[in-house]
Design a protein around this motif. Sequence first.
Motif, PDB file in Angstrom:
ATOM      1  N   PRO A 126       0.988  -1.418   0.050  1.00  0.00           N
ATOM      2  CA  PRO A 126       0.018  -0.191  -0.082  1.00  0.00           C
ATOM      3  C   PRO A 126       1.104   1.823   0.360  1.00  0.00           C
ATOM      4  O   PRO A 126       1.863   1.602   0.588  1.00  0.00           O
ATOM      5  CB  PRO A 126      -0.786   0.135   1.190  1.00  0.00           C
ATOM      6  N   ARG A 127       0.299   2.033  -0.349  1.00  0.00           N
ATOM      7  CA  ARG A 127       1.300   3.714  -0.791  1.00  0.00           C
ATOM      8  C   ARG A 127       0.665   4.639  -0.619  1.00  0.00           C
ATOM      9  O   ARG A 127      -0.581   4.394  -1.675  1.00  0.00           O
ATOM     10  CB  ARG A 127       2.004   3.252  -2.361  1.00  0.00           C
ATOM     11  N   CYS A 128       0.105   5.661  -0.460  1.00  0.00           N
ATOM     12  CA  CYS A 128      -0.338   6.722  -0.205  1.00  0.00           C
ATOM     13  C   CYS A 128      -0.431   7.376  -2.142  1.00  0.00           C
ATOM     14  O   CYS A 128      -1.508   8.111  -2.036  1.00  0.00           O
ATOM     15  CB  CYS A 128       0.119   7.860   1.101  1.00  0.00           C
ATOM     16  N   GLN A 129       0.688   7.401  -2.628  1.00  0.00           N
ATOM     17  CA  GLN A 129       0.563   8.096  -3.282  1.00  0.00           C
ATOM     18  C   GLN A 129      -0.419   6.915  -4.301  1.00  0.00           C
ATOM     19  O   GLN A 129      -1.392   8.061  -5.139  1.00  0.00           O
ATOM     20  CB  GLN A 129       1.986   8.336  -4.214  1.00  0.00           C
ATOM     21  N   THR A 130      -0.905   6.374  -3.969  1.00  0.00           N
ATOM     22  CA  THR A 130      -1.632   5.950  -5.165  1.00  0.00           C
ATOM     23  C   THR A 130      -3.146   6.223  -4.575  1.00  0.00           C
ATOM     24  O   THR A 130      -4.007   5.990  -5.592  1.00  0.00           O
ATOM     25  CB  THR A 130      -1.408   3.917  -5.046  1.00  0.00           C
ATOM     26  N   TYR A 131      -2.941   6.080  -3.390  1.00  0.00           N
ATOM     27  CA  TYR A 131      -4.840   6.445  -3.096  1.00  0.00           C
ATOM     28  C   TYR A 131      -5.029   7.903  -3.251  1.00  0.00           C
ATOM     29  O   TYR A 131      -5.826   8.179  -3.128  1.00  0.00           O
ATOM     30  CB  TYR A 131      -4.808   6.410  -1.184  1.00  0.00           C
ATOM     31  N   THR A 132      -3.436   8.669  -3.545  1.00  0.00           N
ATOM     32  CA  THR A 132      -4.549  10.227  -3.369  1.00  0.00           C
ATOM     33  C   THR A 132      -4.476   9.788  -5.250  1.00  0.00           C
ATOM     34  O   THR A 132      -6.060  11.110  -5.863  1.00  0.00           O
ATOM     35  CB  THR A 132      -2.634  10.599  -3.424  1.00  0.00           C
ATOM     36  N   LEU A 150     -12.855   4.677  -0.359  1.00  0.00           N
ATOM     37  CA  LEU A 150     -11.465   4.509  -0.594  1.00  0.00           C
ATOM     38  C   LEU A 150     -10.166   4.672   0.887  1.00  0.00           C
ATOM     39  O   LEU A 150      -9.594   3.995   1.400  1.00  0.00           O
ATOM     40  CB  LEU A 150     -11.127   5.050  -1.458  1.00  0.00           C
ATOM     41  N   PHE A 151     -11.047   5.764   1.562  1.00  0.00           N
ATOM     42  CA  PHE A 151     -10.002   6.314   2.714  1.00  0.00           C
ATOM     43  C   PHE A 151     -10.085   5.728   3.625  1.00  0.00           C
ATOM     44  O   PHE A 151      -9.201   5.401   4.347  1.00  0.00           O
ATOM     45  CB  PHE A 151     -10.782   8.085   3.528  1.00  0.00           C
ATOM     46  N   GLU A 152     -10.850   4.643   4.398  1.00  0.00           N
ATOM     47  CA  GLU A 152     -10.570   4.176   5.641  1.00  0.00           C
ATOM     48  C   GLU A 152     -10.732   2.589   4.752  1.00  0.00           C
ATOM     49  O   GLU A 152     -10.125   2.151   5.625  1.00  0.00           O
ATOM     50  CB  GLU A 152     -12.907   3.510   5.649  1.00  0.00           C
ATOM     51  N   VAL A 153     -10.575   2.269   3.631  1.00  0.00           N
ATOM     52  CA  VAL A 153      -9.659   0.934   3.136  1.00  0.00           C
ATOM     53  C   VAL A 153      -8.690   1.474   3.516  1.00  0.00           C
ATOM     54  O   VAL A 153      -7.333   0.160   4.065  1.00  0.00           O
ATOM     55  CB  VAL A 153      -9.728   1.116   1.591  1.00  0.00           C
ATOM     56  N   MET A 154      -7.579   2.784   2.891  1.00  0.00           N
ATOM     57  CA  MET A 154      -5.958   3.460   3.501  1.00  0.00           C
ATOM     58  C   MET A 154      -6.139   3.190   5.028  1.00  0.00           C
ATOM     59  O   MET A 154      -5.079   2.152   5.067  1.00  0.00           O
ATOM     60  CB  MET A 154      -5.995   4.784   3.058  1.00  0.00           C
ATOM     61  N   LEU A 155      -7.268   3.147   5.498  1.00  0.00           N
ATOM     62  CA  LEU A 155      -6.925   3.608   6.617  1.00  0.00           C
ATOM     63  C   LEU A 155      -6.939   1.447   7.231  1.00  0.00           C
ATOM     64  O   LEU A 155      -5.770   1.498   8.681  1.00  0.00           O
ATOM     65  CB  LEU A 155      -7.410   4.074   8.064  1.00  0.00           C
ATOM     66  N   SER A 156      -7.492   0.495   7.333  1.00  0.00           N
ATOM     67  CA  SER A 156      -7.890  -0.377   7.046  1.00  0.00           C
ATOM     68  C   SER A 156      -6.136  -1.243   6.939  1.00  0.00           C
ATOM     69  O   SER A 156      -5.794  -1.694   7.920  1.00  0.00           O
ATOM     70  CB  SER A 156      -8.776  -0.858   6.710  1.00  0.00           C
ATOM     71  N   THR A 162      -0.773  11.399   4.467  1.00  0.00           N
ATOM     72  CA  THR A 162      -0.044  12.568   3.704  1.00  0.00           C
ATOM     73  C   THR A 162      -1.205  13.926   3.645  1.00  0.00           C
ATOM     74  O   THR A 162      -2.462  14.108   4.035  1.00  0.00           O
ATOM     75  CB  THR A 162       0.659  12.207   2.596  1.00  0.00           C
ATOM     76  N   LEU A 163      -0.522  14.843   3.919  1.00  0.00           N
ATOM     77  CA  LEU A 163      -1.186  15.904   3.533  1.00  0.00           C
ATOM     78  C   LEU A 163      -1.707  16.260   2.189  1.00  0.00           C
ATOM     79  O   LEU A 163      -3.072  16.354   2.077  1.00  0.00           O
ATOM     80  CB  LEU A 163      -0.309  17.368   3.358  1.00  0.00           C
ATOM     81  N   ASP A 164      -1.319  15.491   0.887  1.00  0.00           N
ATOM     82  CA  ASP A 164      -1.861  15.170  -0.184  1.00  0.00           C
ATOM     83  C   ASP A 164      -2.615  14.766  -0.226  1.00  0.00           C
ATOM     84  O   ASP A 164      -3.646  14.609  -1.313  1.00  0.00           O
ATOM     85  CB  ASP A 164      -0.879  15.073  -0.909  1.00  0.00           C
ATOM     86  N   VAL A 165      -3.119  13.339   0.462  1.00  0.00           N
ATOM     87  CA  VAL A 165      -4.102  12.450   0.520  1.00  0.00           C
ATOM     88  C   VAL A 165      -5.580  13.528   1.583  1.00  0.00           C
ATOM     89  O   VAL A 165      -6.337  13.369   1.000  1.00  0.00           O
ATOM     90  CB  VAL A 165      -3.651  11.194   1.680  1.00  0.00           C
ATOM     91  N   TYR A 166      -4.704  13.704   2.187  1.00  0.00           N
ATOM     92  CA  TYR A 166      -5.934  14.626   2.863  1.00  0.00           C
ATOM     93  C   TYR A 166      -6.211  16.226   2.141  1.00  0.00           C
ATOM     94  O   TYR A 166      -7.597  16.310   2.035  1.00  0.00           O
ATOM     95  CB  TYR A 166      -5.897  15.274   3.948  1.00  0.00           C
TER      96      TYR A 166
END
Length: 485
Positions: A126-132, A150-156, A162-166
């Motif tokens: 899992p990578r934050c960049q992909t979720y962003t 999708l955000f819940e999936v990332m937390l799980s 990251t700032l970019d995710v938010y």
Amino acid sequence: MEPHLLDPAVLSWPSSIPLTYTTRSLKVLKGTKPTLNSSLLLVRAGKRSSESSQKGLQRQPKKDLSRILRTEAAISGIERKVNSKKYNTLWPKPVLEALDEAIRENRYESALKIFGLLRKQHWYEPRCQTYTKLLMMLGKCKQPEQASLLFEVMLSEGLQPTLDVYTALVSAYGYSGQLDKAFCIVEDMKSVSDCRPDVYTYSILIKCCTKLGRFDLIERIFSEMSYLGIECSTVTYNTIIDGYGKAEMCELMERSLTAMIGSGTCLPDIFTLNSFIWAYGNSGQIEKMEKWYDEFQLMGIRPDIKTFNILIRSYGKACSYEKMVSVMKFMKKRFYSPTVVTFNIVIEMFGKVGNIEKMEEFFLKMKHQGVKPNSITYCSLVSAYGKVGYLKKVDSILRQIENSNVILDTPFFNCVLSAYGQAGDVKRMGELFLDMKERKCKPDNITFATMIQAYKAQGMTEAAQNLEVNMIATKDKSGTRLIGC
């Protein structure tokens, strides 16, 4: 009559800030309730990067047919593997390329399916960049529920946003019209020292507000930025100017430009110029459009192809066809090559007023200059022919398309259906409707409304009612869930 244009050869290119931002690691946000300061404070302008330079609007290279077909095949091939349990050892490259292409094309359903398959792979990390990237895409597609899931999936998966995710999540809620949720996320970000919203976050929030016409919230955002010590950037000012311009709030647009120049650190650029002339041109204020064109030339801001496209459209809407053609001549004289967009605008403008001769003249020029027509070009031609009852020419256009590599879309079929509907040829409309489905062009409300109107005009009440039922059923099936998440 020559257009009111100055010689671009003597103009210099101004500097402006870049549009890229770095990704930073942040802590998980803590839940707090928003308590925002609504007082209006002075917001200082942010400093520009000294190493950035204005390059104007860069044109995306046009994909040829083989590229499009390869992309379609890649995405479809990966999608077919989604529901199978045996495909958990795929090579990374085809899966990641298919995901990137689906995101780039804003095909959120395909992207979510492929992402579900990606998460099943044994090599997946899992990578934050992909979720962003996925969250930004869902914002553009106005899918806030999917973004939340999708955000819940990332937390799980144990990732710390990251700032970019938010910021991407803010855009997903904001572009979808859920500004309260967008503001809540920004408020939560303030509670973590290394995860505070930056100028990019607020620029995104401002853009969301302007797109939704919530200009009453702009002062509130400025207040917050000033309180947090966040300075406006050129992007921020351009976002506000563009928003005011599109809303025809020209006085506020000019005030924002004055504030931008008065800051001393954020100077107008090509985006500012295009926003100004679009605003005045779109509202029919041609004299003011020409005045501001000259003003920006004196500032040293050189026009680009988009600038000339805006001028051509504005003169066309104002029925100043001589000036419209003069802009084309000016472009040729100054070695600006017209694009498919340029020709599409000219063809559309002449077609709307029924000047078939001029429309066809520029269509031929387009082909002689090696500019390939696209579905928008043919849509304008069909629409014009349909209005004057030239159905034989509509048939000719359809034959041309069959022998070309043009990728048809739903708006094109809507234009063709409308042309045959006006002529009362419901049999041909039915054939085209089936052809539309075979080409995987989804009917929309305009498609159904056009056919229903034509059927009712011919007294085919039962057929019209069946289409209405079909339209409702299509709406009910439009929901999509994350697959494999």
